[in-house]
Scaffold this active site. Sequence first.
Site, mmCIF file in Angstrom:
data_model
loop_
_atom_site.group_PDB
_atom_site.id
_atom_site.type_symbol
_atom_site.label_atom_id
_atom_site.label_comp_id
_atom_site.label_asym_id
_atom_site.label_seq_id
_atom_site.Cartn_x
_atom_site.Cartn_y
_atom_site.Cartn_z
ATOM 1 N N VAL A 1 0.825 -1.212 0.000
ATOM 2 C CA VAL A 1 0.000 0.000 0.000
ATOM 3 C C VAL A 1 0.861 1.263 0.000
ATOM 4 C CG1 VAL A 1 -1.551 1.361 1.453
ATOM 5 C CG2 VAL A 1 -2.081 -1.002 0.942
ATOM 6 N N ASP B 1 10.834 3.431 5.329
ATOM 7 C CA ASP B 1 10.588 2.089 5.857
ATOM 8 C C ASP B 1 11.737 1.742 6.786
ATOM 9 O OD1 ASP B 1 8.546 -0.327 4.615
ATOM 10 O OD2 ASP B 1 10.166 -0.933 5.978
ATOM 11 N N GLU C 1 -4.437 -5.773 -4.920
ATOM 12 C CA GLU C 1 -3.144 -6.171 -5.469
ATOM 13 C C GLU C 1 -3.372 -6.661 -6.897
ATOM 14 O OE1 GLU C 1 -1.033 -8.757 -2.768
ATOM 15 O OE2 GLU C 1 -1.488 -7.409 -1.113
ATOM 16 N N GLY D 1 -14.934 -20.223 -6.248
ATOM 17 C CA GLY D 1 -13.545 -20.674 -6.341
ATOM 18 C C GLY D 1 -13.126 -21.420 -5.089
ATOM 19 N N CYS E 1 -5.760 -9.374 3.184
ATOM 20 C CA CYS E 1 -6.775 -8.517 3.815
ATOM 21 C C CYS E 1 -8.087 -9.179 4.179
ATOM 22 C CB CYS E 1 -6.976 -7.277 2.966
ATOM 23 S SG CYS E 1 -5.491 -6.254 3.034
ATOM 24 N N LYS F 1 -4.158 -14.734 -5.746
ATOM 25 C CA LYS F 1 -4.830 -14.255 -6.957
ATOM 26 C C LYS F 1 -3.739 -14.003 -7.985
ATOM 27 C CE LYS F 1 -6.111 -9.899 -7.131
ATOM 28 N NZ LYS F 1 -6.703 -8.583 -6.842
HETATM 29 P P1 NAD Z 1 3.239 -4.672 3.995
HETATM 30 O O1 NAD Z 1 3.547 -5.659 5.031
HETATM 31 O O2 NAD Z 1 3.438 -4.993 2.560
HETATM 32 O O3 NAD Z 1 4.086 -3.329 4.275
HETATM 33 C C1 NAD Z 1 4.193 -2.720 5.525
HETATM 34 C C2 NAD Z 1 5.558 -2.041 5.592
HETATM 35 O O4 NAD Z 1 5.613 -1.216 6.760
HETATM 36 C C3 NAD Z 1 6.737 -3.003 5.710
HETATM 37 O O5 NAD Z 1 7.652 -2.750 4.663
HETATM 38 C C4 NAD Z 1 7.362 -2.682 7.091
HETATM 39 O O6 NAD Z 1 8.761 -2.828 7.107
HETATM 40 C C5 NAD Z 1 6.939 -1.242 7.247
HETATM 41 N N1 NAD Z 1 6.952 -0.739 8.640
HETATM 42 C C6 NAD Z 1 6.376 -1.284 9.730
HETATM 43 N N2 NAD Z 1 6.564 -0.487 10.808
HETATM 44 C C7 NAD Z 1 7.281 0.592 10.383
HETATM 45 C C8 NAD Z 1 7.773 1.768 11.020
HETATM 46 N N3 NAD Z 1 7.563 2.012 12.307
HETATM 47 N N4 NAD Z 1 8.457 2.649 10.269
HETATM 48 C C9 NAD Z 1 8.671 2.425 8.948
HETATM 49 N N5 NAD Z 1 8.219 1.333 8.299
HETATM 50 C C10 NAD Z 1 7.521 0.434 9.000
HETATM 51 O O7 NAD Z 1 1.720 -4.225 4.266
HETATM 52 P P2 NAD Z 1 0.623 -3.781 3.185
HETATM 53 O O8 NAD Z 1 0.086 -4.955 2.468
HETATM 54 O O9 NAD Z 1 1.148 -2.615 2.423
HETATM 55 O O10 NAD Z 1 -0.537 -3.281 4.169
HETATM 56 C C11 NAD Z 1 -0.403 -2.093 4.922
HETATM 57 C C12 NAD Z 1 -1.784 -1.735 5.472
HETATM 58 O O11 NAD Z 1 -2.664 -1.416 4.382
HETATM 59 C C13 NAD Z 1 -2.469 -2.847 6.256
HETATM 60 O O12 NAD Z 1 -3.210 -2.272 7.296
HETATM 61 C C14 NAD Z 1 -3.414 -3.455 5.231
HETATM 62 O O13 NAD Z 1 -4.540 -4.060 5.833
HETATM 63 C C15 NAD Z 1 -3.833 -2.250 4.436
HETATM 64 N N6 NAD Z 1 -4.261 -2.519 3.059
HETATM 65 C C16 NAD Z 1 -3.546 -3.401 2.297
HETATM 66 C C17 NAD Z 1 -3.922 -3.625 0.965
HETATM 67 C C18 NAD Z 1 -3.174 -4.600 0.095
HETATM 68 O O14 NAD Z 1 -3.626 -4.860 -1.009
HETATM 69 N N7 NAD Z 1 -2.050 -5.155 0.526
HETATM 70 C C19 NAD Z 1 -4.994 -2.909 0.418
HETATM 71 C C20 NAD Z 1 -5.678 -1.993 1.231
HETATM 72 C C21 NAD Z 1 -5.296 -1.813 2.547
HETATM 73 C C1 UGA Z 2 -9.162 -6.770 -1.455
HETATM 74 C C2 UGA Z 2 -10.229 -5.747 -1.860
HETATM 75 O O1 UGA Z 2 -10.779 -6.101 -3.140
HETATM 76 C C3 UGA Z 2 -9.641 -4.329 -1.936
HETATM 77 O O2 UGA Z 2 -10.674 -3.390 -2.226
HETATM 78 C C4 UGA Z 2 -9.010 -4.008 -0.588
HETATM 79 O O3 UGA Z 2 -8.389 -2.742 -0.625
HETATM 80 C C5 UGA Z 2 -7.968 -5.053 -0.244
HETATM 81 O O4 UGA Z 2 -8.596 -6.366 -0.219
HETATM 82 C C6 UGA Z 2 -7.394 -4.813 1.110
HETATM 83 O O5 UGA Z 2 -8.055 -4.290 1.977
HETATM 84 O O6 UGA Z 2 -6.255 -5.190 1.205
HETATM 85 P P1 UGA Z 2 -7.157 -8.014 -2.703
HETATM 86 O O7 UGA Z 2 -7.100 -8.838 -1.465
HETATM 87 O O8 UGA Z 2 -5.909 -7.451 -3.249
HETATM 88 O O9 UGA Z 2 -8.163 -6.774 -2.479
HETATM 89 O O10 UGA Z 2 -7.787 -8.900 -3.883
HETATM 90 P P2 UGA Z 2 -9.265 -9.281 -4.370
HETATM 91 O O11 UGA Z 2 -9.310 -9.100 -5.820
HETATM 92 O O12 UGA Z 2 -10.314 -8.616 -3.574
HETATM 93 O O13 UGA Z 2 -9.302 -10.844 -4.072
HETATM 94 C C7 UGA Z 2 -9.291 -11.348 -2.746
HETATM 95 C C8 UGA Z 2 -9.541 -12.841 -2.776
HETATM 96 O O14 UGA Z 2 -10.888 -13.127 -3.142
HETATM 97 C C9 UGA Z 2 -8.667 -13.603 -3.776
HETATM 98 O O15 UGA Z 2 -8.240 -14.811 -3.179
HETATM 99 C C10 UGA Z 2 -9.593 -13.862 -4.933
HETATM 100 O O16 UGA Z 2 -9.251 -15.007 -5.678
HETATM 101 C C11 UGA Z 2 -10.915 -14.064 -4.200
HETATM 102 N N1 UGA Z 2 -12.102 -13.801 -5.039
HETATM 103 C C12 UGA Z 2 -12.348 -12.554 -5.495
HETATM 104 C C13 UGA Z 2 -12.983 -14.831 -5.328
HETATM 105 O O17 UGA Z 2 -12.780 -15.997 -4.917
HETATM 106 N N2 UGA Z 2 -14.103 -14.557 -6.069
HETATM 107 C C14 UGA Z 2 -14.375 -13.309 -6.534
HETATM 108 O O18 UGA Z 2 -15.423 -13.132 -7.213
HETATM 109 C C15 UGA Z 2 -13.472 -12.279 -6.243
#
Ligand code: NAD
Ligand code: UGA
Length: 434
Positions: free
Chosen positions: A11, A30, A155, A256, A263, A324
């Site tokens: 993110v 980071d 993602e 699926g 998440c 995915k």
């Molecule tokens: P991630 O694990 O990929 O990245 C988190 C990063 O934060 C790591 O690189 C870690 O080293 C760094 N970090 C931790 N503590 C730190 C500090 N004190 N100072 C500097 N760096 C620090 O996590 P992510 O997947 O990017 O998720 C981050 C947040 O966003 C989570 O709350 C997640 O639920 C949310 N989110 C994720 C997605 C997604 O698709 N991955 C989508 C929407 C929301």
């Molecule tokens: C999901 C949400 O779609 C994002 O909006 C949100 O920001 C993110 O979580 C988050 O909070 O991190 P993501 O996990 O990256 O995004 O991927 P998705 O496309 O939502 O898929 C999640 C899982 O559901 C996968 O395993 C996918 O295969 C599954 N899926 C999705 C199904 O089995 N059926 C569907 O119709 C859609």
Amino acid sequence: MQVVMIGAGYVGLVSGACFAEFGALVCCVDKDAEKIAALQRGSIPIYEPGLDELVERNASAGRLTFSTDLAHAIGTADLVFIAVGTPTRRGDGYADLKYVYAAAEEVAAHLCGYTVIVDKSTVPVGTAREVQRVIHKANPDAEFDVASNPEFLREGSAISDFMRPDRVILGVESPRAEALLRELYRPLNLIEAPILVTNLESAEITKYAANAFLATKISFINEISQLCEKTGADVHAVARGMGLDGRIGRKFLHAGPGYGGSCFPKDTVALIRMAQEHGVSSRIVESVVEVNASQKARMVSKIRDALGGSVADKTIAILGLTFKPETDDMREAPSLAILPALADRGALLRAHDPAGMEEARHHLPAITHYATSIDEAVSGADAVVLMTEWNQYRGLDLAHIRSQMNGNVFVDLRNVYERSLMERHGFSYTCVGR
Ligand code: NAD
Ligand code: UGA
């Protein structure tokens, strides 16, 4: 506008690069020195389509920098985003906020002039107000506001999701902070992306409610897929028939192997704990989590049944390991639940994945062989299991695959193929809900 992004993960890195593309001066900070060194060298630590070019372009233009030194980065920043992980806390399922509060304390120590601290991490209701308290306690003289700006990117399509969002949620209660956030997101006015301003709590709950609702759609259709299998219905036709109703919508109704990822699994469980903490029920989300676990278990039986009742000593080619396509993220991937169960029952697993194999090696000792090509994976296999619908697996040369295999079982957990086509190629074909 100067922005600091704490956390350069999926993110933080995407959001930071996109804000830079919008014209802001962004420093991604980071604590992982290796990650920052790689980014400084121009190497992207995650697989996300288009991210390398976006980072390269903005880094070359001097709008995007990387550092481990928060004190230096904060300098005269207008906005400091917290985008650190909020994983499931070991033992109780709550969102673990230790990284968020640690980041808040570090920020507090270095604030200088009015700054808006923005939670971008997915955090339980009440966290932004707690961040406010933490910062005020650590630095009573600091001039700041706290806001909540949850992120909805997926993602694999993170950049387009960020650049063309369905909406931006701003939990913000001071006009000064709201003005800065609106200014940051101003480039989205051109595409008329709705910007919804709420209080802190509503923004925080919106994020969990949205993820839990999407997970509910998936568990719902997965449950219906079982009924389809027992009755001769086709879950695709059912999902389409349902989804064409504008009140329901067609998205997120693909049956699926169960949802995975970093998440939905953690956020549904965290929502249940949050509800418990506040003395309210969350029976729907509890069922969603249960149905998801049983769907993964059901896939193990499906594969076993497809192989005539036992997988012992059978060589199974697994196509796709990540949760995915278009990501290298293995967090909570269905493969992590399904493959060890097959290995425990004596299966020999040969796996291929376009981006996830390096990460998978840390989590899946159950896999006996990681193949560098699809051919290598299927060669001599008794069965093929299509686990993740990567593009590479959507247009397989079926005649060739069949000729490489020892057996003819094809288990399509993503419903990519049509039964008639597979049977024409001599496969014994199993899928989900059809
Ligand atoms: P991630 O694990 O990929 O990245 C988190 C990063 O934060 C790591 O690189 C870690 O080293 C760094 N970090 C931790 N503590 C730190 C500090 N004190 N100072 C500097 N760096 C620090 O996590 P992510 O997947 O990017 O998720 C981050 C947040 O966003 C989570 O709350 C997640 O639920 C949310 N989110 C994720 C997605 C997604 O698709 N991955 C989508 C929407 C929301
Ligand atoms: C999901 C949400 O779609 C994002 O909006 C949100 O920001 C993110 O979580 C988050 O909070 O991190 P993501 O996990 O990256 O995004 O991927 P998705 O496309 O939502 O898929 C999640 C899982 O559901 C996968 O395993 C996918 O295969 C599954 N899926 C999705 C199904 O089995 N059926 C569907 O119709 C859609």
